[in-house]
Design an enzyme around this catalytic site. Sequence first.
Site, PDB file in Angstrom:
ATOM      1  N   LYS A   1      -4.121   4.050  -1.062  1.00  0.00           N
ATOM      2  CA  LYS A   1      -3.830   4.937  -2.181  1.00  0.00           C
ATOM      3  C   LYS A   1      -3.939   6.371  -1.670  1.00  0.00           C
ATOM      4  O   LYS A   1      -4.880   6.695  -0.937  1.00  0.00           O
ATOM      5  CB  LYS A   1      -4.846   4.705  -3.306  1.00  0.00           C
ATOM      6  CG  LYS A   1      -4.708   3.352  -3.985  1.00  0.00           C
ATOM      7  CD  LYS A   1      -3.430   3.268  -4.803  1.00  0.00           C
ATOM      8  CE  LYS A   1      -3.298   1.913  -5.475  1.00  0.00           C
ATOM      9  NZ  LYS A   1      -2.038   1.800  -6.243  1.00  0.00           N
TER      10      LYS A   1
ATOM     11  N   LYS B   1       6.216  -6.156  -9.993  1.00  0.00           N
ATOM     12  CA  LYS B   1       4.989  -6.601 -10.652  1.00  0.00           C
ATOM     13  C   LYS B   1       5.388  -7.425 -11.856  1.00  0.00           C
ATOM     14  O   LYS B   1       6.156  -6.951 -12.704  1.00  0.00           O
ATOM     15  CB  LYS B   1       4.155  -5.404 -11.122  1.00  0.00           C
ATOM     16  CG  LYS B   1       3.265  -4.848 -10.043  1.00  0.00           C
ATOM     17  CD  LYS B   1       2.323  -3.789 -10.567  1.00  0.00           C
ATOM     18  CE  LYS B   1       1.693  -3.115  -9.362  1.00  0.00           C
ATOM     19  NZ  LYS B   1       0.989  -1.892  -9.720  1.00  0.00           N
TER      20      LYS B   1
ATOM     21  N   ASP C   1       0.565   4.548  -1.317  1.00  0.00           N
ATOM     22  CA  ASP C   1       0.970   4.471  -2.726  1.00  0.00           C
ATOM     23  C   ASP C   1       0.365   5.660  -3.473  1.00  0.00           C
ATOM     24  O   ASP C   1      -0.858   5.810  -3.508  1.00  0.00           O
ATOM     25  CB  ASP C   1       0.473   3.151  -3.335  1.00  0.00           C
ATOM     26  CG  ASP C   1       0.927   2.950  -4.770  1.00  0.00           C
ATOM     27  OD1 ASP C   1       1.691   3.794  -5.289  1.00  0.00           O
ATOM     28  OD2 ASP C   1       0.517   1.932  -5.384  1.00  0.00           O
TER      29      ASP C   1
ATOM     30  N   GLY D   1       0.239  -5.962  -7.492  1.00  0.00           N
ATOM     31  CA  GLY D   1      -0.816  -6.541  -8.311  1.00  0.00           C
ATOM     32  C   GLY D   1      -1.477  -5.517  -9.204  1.00  0.00           C
ATOM     33  O   GLY D   1      -1.314  -4.302  -9.022  1.00  0.00           O
TER      34      GLY D   1
ATOM     35  N   SER E   1      -4.632  -3.720  -0.850  1.00  0.00           N
ATOM     36  CA  SER E   1      -4.488  -2.361  -1.374  1.00  0.00           C
ATOM     37  C   SER E   1      -5.869  -1.719  -1.409  1.00  0.00           C
ATOM     38  O   SER E   1      -6.774  -2.223  -2.070  1.00  0.00           O
ATOM     39  CB  SER E   1      -3.890  -2.441  -2.785  1.00  0.00           C
ATOM     40  OG  SER E   1      -3.915  -1.178  -3.411  1.00  0.00           O
TER      41      SER E   1
HETATM   42  O1  OSB Z   1       0.047   0.844  -8.039  1.00  0.00           O
HETATM   43  O2  OSB Z   1      -0.130  -1.097  -7.191  1.00  0.00           O
HETATM   44  C1  OSB Z   1      -0.586  -0.193  -7.919  1.00  0.00           C
HETATM   45  C2  OSB Z   1      -4.010  -1.327  -9.141  1.00  0.00           C
HETATM   46  C3  OSB Z   1      -4.065  -0.724 -10.371  1.00  0.00           C
HETATM   47  C4  OSB Z   1      -3.018   0.070 -10.764  1.00  0.00           C
HETATM   48  C5  OSB Z   1      -1.911   0.265  -9.935  1.00  0.00           C
HETATM   49  C6  OSB Z   1      -1.851  -0.364  -8.704  1.00  0.00           C
HETATM   50  C7  OSB Z   1      -2.937  -1.141  -8.296  1.00  0.00           C
HETATM   51  C8  OSB Z   1      -3.014  -1.773  -6.991  1.00  0.00           C
HETATM   52  C9  OSB Z   1      -3.816  -3.048  -6.899  1.00  0.00           C
HETATM   53  O3  OSB Z   1      -2.558  -1.289  -5.984  1.00  0.00           O
HETATM   54  C10 OSB Z   1      -3.169  -4.068  -6.050  1.00  0.00           C
HETATM   55  C11 OSB Z   1      -3.908  -5.373  -6.129  1.00  0.00           C
HETATM   56  O4  OSB Z   1      -3.972  -5.999  -7.220  1.00  0.00           O
HETATM   57  O5  OSB Z   1      -4.422  -5.793  -5.088  1.00  0.00           O
HETATM   58 MG    MG Z   2       1.852   0.924  -6.907  1.00  0.00          MG
END
Ligand code: OSB
Ligand code: MG
Length: 375
Positions: free
Chosen positions: A168, A269, A193, A297, A140
């Site tokens: 993102k 999650k 995302d 995550g 991500s």
């Molecule tokens: O939306 O998946 C999400 C991290 C913080 C808050 C929200 C999100 C995320 C990530 C991190 O996308 C994913 C990871 O732990 O590699």
């Molecule tokens: Mg997400």
Amino acid sequence: MSTELTVTAARLHRVRLPLVHAFRTSSHRKTMLDHILIELIDGSGAVGWGEIASSSDPYYAPETVETCWHLAEHYLLPAVLGKSWERPEDVPQLWAKVRGNQFAKAGVDVAAWVLWSAAQGVPLAQALGGTRTEVTAGVSLGIEPTIADLLTEVRRQVAAGYPRIKLKIAPGWDVEPVRAVRADFPDLDLHVDANGIYTESVEHLAALRALDEYELTMIEQPFAPRDLLAHARLQRHLVTPICLDESVETLADLETALALEAVRVLNIKVSRMGGLTAARAAHDRAQRAGVPVWCGGMHEFGVGRAANVAISSLPGFSLPSDVSASDKYYAQDVIAPPVVARQGVVQVPTATGLGHDVDTELIAAHTVATLEVKA
Ligand code: OSB
Ligand code: MG
């Protein structure tokens, strides 16, 4: 074999680790994380570790590190301490009166699963019913200062062997970065995302519909968490599947999303669902509905990361999970060995319980607060 377990003491550690690379989402930017590591200790002195992976601020979910600490100290641990239970599925029943607060619950739930699987002499993944011996990890990537910076990050992670990249996005950082990455990586498994930042305004809908051109695997959480109807409406106009993250905190949320046809892919999650018991139930329900799932995550430290690997070993986790190797996030992780990925593949541990040692010295060196509670 049935063993009764009784947690007689518990410790909370608020631990601060710096990220190796600053991470920005549609709502905030972070350079370090405070997560709460939990030890549940039974009468024999055996320890099960869990992790509360809440963000510091209530921008992803309503919880914060402080609310999680408060819930653990005053509600969840008092509900568990001194009570006997046979299976980890019994543990969430002990706090059934407590509404919401999924992240806080998840940390205690994971610790109970780890304690129990170690007592049974089986790996956590096997205790959960996992069938995979290895899981595929995606990466991500946050919002970067420039498209050139983003392309550098994508190249780095593709070169490291990760087969899926998620970007993102936010209004103003959506079609352009996607077009740029797609131009350089025409066959990459790519998804986006939005963390719920879009609305159904004309401009936002135009951007979301424009993303349909780029053969994304999914668009994750475009609209606000509780707005399932907006997701259902958008899906009718898109070929790209909509994935839900923040919208699904309970099995009932998933049931509603399925009924509304608002979810074609589910991000499960462990933290957001309130633990491994709930995450597994969501997996089972999605599998019955034919909805593919993957494990999302929260930049977990090694304890939470190991739980994410374990749940990802269930058969319905057919898409790459956000379980990148420890070194994508932290210079030093709290477990030994750290989570490693080879060509984007993480081996599911075969050792009992968590399957990794917990580095208590490293934890002590990065701890900013601790608390011990006894039955
Ligand atoms: O939306 O998946 C999400 C991290 C913080 C808050 C929200 C999100 C995320 C990530 C991190 O996308 C994913 C990871 O732990 O590699
Ligand atoms: Mg997400």
